[in-house]
Design a protein around this motif. Structure first.
Motif, short mmCIF file in Angstrom:
data_model
loop_
_atom_site.label_atom_id
_atom_site.label_comp_id
_atom_site.label_asym_id
_atom_site.label_seq_id
_atom_site.Cartn_x
_atom_site.Cartn_y
_atom_site.Cartn_z
N VAL A 34 1.39 -0.99 -0.41
CA VAL A 34 -0.23 0.19 0.22
C VAL A 34 1.11 1.23 -0.17
O VAL A 34 1.86 1.42 0.60
CB VAL A 34 -0.72 -0.07 0.59
CG1 VAL A 34 -1.61 1.52 1.65
CG2 VAL A 34 -2.29 -0.62 0.86
N SER A 174 -9.50 -10.47 6.99
CA SER A 174 -9.04 -9.20 6.85
C SER A 174 -7.31 -9.27 6.87
O SER A 174 -6.96 -8.32 6.32
CB SER A 174 -9.59 -8.16 8.52
OG SER A 174 -10.32 -7.59 8.68
N LYS A 176 -6.22 -10.93 4.44
CA LYS A 176 -5.25 -9.37 3.21
C LYS A 176 -5.11 -8.21 3.06
O LYS A 176 -4.06 -7.51 2.33
CB LYS A 176 -6.90 -10.24 1.98
CG LYS A 176 -7.81 -9.83 2.14
CD LYS A 176 -8.37 -10.35 0.95
CE LYS A 176 -9.62 -9.36 0.93
NZ LYS A 176 -10.67 -9.74 -0.47
N HIS A 177 -5.96 -7.51 4.07
CA HIS A 177 -5.64 -5.90 4.12
C HIS A 177 -4.47 -5.90 5.27
O HIS A 177 -3.34 -4.76 4.26
CB HIS A 177 -6.75 -5.58 4.98
CG HIS A 177 -8.66 -5.66 4.24
ND1 HIS A 177 -8.55 -4.86 3.02
CD2 HIS A 177 -9.15 -6.71 4.07
CE1 HIS A 177 -9.76 -5.13 2.08
NE2 HIS A 177 -10.23 -6.19 3.10
N TYR A 178 -4.57 -6.99 5.95
CA TYR A 178 -2.85 -6.84 6.72
C TYR A 178 -1.66 -6.73 6.12
O TYR A 178 -1.19 -6.03 5.94
CB TYR A 178 -3.37 -7.57 8.18
CG TYR A 178 -1.92 -7.29 8.37
CD1 TYR A 178 -1.38 -6.20 9.48
CD2 TYR A 178 -0.54 -8.32 8.23
CE1 TYR A 178 -0.12 -6.81 10.34
CE2 TYR A 178 0.61 -8.29 9.02
CZ TYR A 178 0.55 -7.15 9.93
OH TYR A 178 2.25 -7.68 10.77
N ARG A 180 -1.19 -6.47 2.12
CA ARG A 180 -1.34 -5.51 1.53
C ARG A 180 -0.24 -4.90 2.36
O ARG A 180 0.63 -4.00 1.26
CB ARG A 180 -2.06 -4.61 1.24
CG ARG A 180 -2.96 -5.65 -0.31
CD ARG A 180 -4.36 -4.98 0.12
NE ARG A 180 -4.16 -3.77 -0.56
CZ ARG A 180 -4.76 -3.01 -0.42
NH1 ARG A 180 -6.26 -3.19 0.17
NH2 ARG A 180 -4.91 -1.67 -1.20
N THR A 181 0.06 -4.33 3.47
CA THR A 181 0.53 -3.31 3.93
C THR A 181 1.69 -3.63 4.43
O THR A 181 2.05 -4.47 4.62
CB THR A 181 0.25 -2.27 4.79
OG1 THR A 181 0.01 -3.75 5.89
CG2 THR A 181 -1.29 -2.02 4.82
N ARG A 207 -7.95 -2.45 8.60
CA ARG A 207 -8.51 -2.44 7.37
C ARG A 207 -8.97 -1.64 6.65
O ARG A 207 -8.45 -1.52 5.39
CB ARG A 207 -9.86 -3.56 7.38
CG ARG A 207 -10.46 -3.54 6.02
CD ARG A 207 -12.35 -4.99 7.03
NE ARG A 207 -12.33 -5.36 5.48
CZ ARG A 207 -12.79 -6.60 5.64
NH1 ARG A 207 -12.82 -7.27 5.43
NH2 ARG A 207 -13.20 -6.48 3.77
N ALA A 210 -5.65 0.13 5.42
CA ALA A 210 -5.19 -0.80 3.96
C ALA A 210 -6.24 -0.38 3.05
O ALA A 210 -5.60 0.18 1.29
CB ALA A 210 -5.19 -2.26 4.35
N SER A 211 -7.63 0.20 3.30
CA SER A 211 -8.38 0.57 2.22
C SER A 211 -8.53 2.04 1.47
O SER A 211 -8.93 2.62 0.63
CB SER A 211 -10.37 0.03 2.73
OG SER A 211 -9.72 -1.52 3.32
#
Length: 236
Positions: A34, A174, A176-178, A180-181, A207, A210-211
């Motif tokens: 991200v 969640s 995948k959100h973690y 991503r960073t 979440r 990341a979003s």
């Protein structure tokens, strides 16, 4: 591909048992974290500005930790970063050298502390923390060595709090959100109450970050970090 995780639970009311279970890694592999190159460039600029300012403080803290008790100055704990890569997250050592044994004895003797540890992986009065460690944690000074993690590209100045393998089980959908960073030295959790928050709320913040990441959001977090540290909100 999956992570082999271990959930600790109480067996027969007498001992802690580790049982393997699996949290699957997302099918999608992320090519850039991200914020991408822009966020990385800002991190490097901030490091170039921070390091000269913090060098005297870092040197003084190294001396204090060394003189406070026998043991290493730094402590590197394995954490999970971008795309599930494992790295050593560096801190000033704030615990006694035989911390694992001290924790095990404490949890066996205190059922309420055991329940809190299993639920939040934190304790209100952690018997492992040294007298100097209490002060370093309260002011978040123990986190300063993570500037090295930022320099090496394992972390970012702003991002989710770095977690261990086992904590990914708490992220459920969640995860995948973690992943991503890049984890952050500071972040939404640190400026929103820290340990006063439930773990579920912490996952929601990660979440959201990341979003909805933006440079403005990072600047907002940085602006709130200093007052949050000085007020020691949620520090343990």
């Amino acid at each position: 591909m999956s992570f082999d995780l271990f959930r600790i639970f109480e067996s027969g009311g007498t001992s802690l048992v580790e049982v393997p279970y699996t949290v699957k890694k997302p099918k999608q592999y992320f090519y850039t974290p991200v914020g991408g190159g822009t966020k990385r460039c800002i991190d490097l600029v901030l490091i170039a500005l921070f390091i000269p300012l913090f060098l005297p403080l870092l040197a003084g803290l190294c001396l204090l930790v060394k003189l406070s008790d026998k043991g290493p100055i730094f402590y590197g704990h394995k954490r999970i970063g971008f795309n599930g890569r494992e790295f050593r997250c560096w801190k000033f050592r704030t615990m006694v050298v035989d911390g694992d044994a001290v924790l095990e004895r404490h949890l066996k003797a205190n059922p309420q502390a055991r329940a809190m540890w299993l639920r939040e992986r934190k304790l209100d009065d952690d018997p492992r923390v040294t007298a100097l460690g209490v002060v370093l944690r309260k002011l978040s000074l123990d986190e300063l060595p993570q500037l090295y993690n930022v320099l090496s590209g394992e972390m970012s100045i702003v991002g989710p709090r770095p977690v261990v393998h086992a904590e990914l089980a708490n992220y459920s959908g969640s995860v995948k959100h973690y992943l991503r960073t890049r984890p952050g030295v500071t972040g939404l959790w640190q400026v929103s109450g820290r340990s006063d928050m439930s773990y579920r709320d912490r996952v929601k913040l990660d979440r959201f970050y990341a979003s909805r990441w933006s440079n403005i959001l990072d600047l907002w977090v940085l602006a709130r970090t200093v007052p949050a540290v000085l007020m020691s909100r949620g520090a343990r």
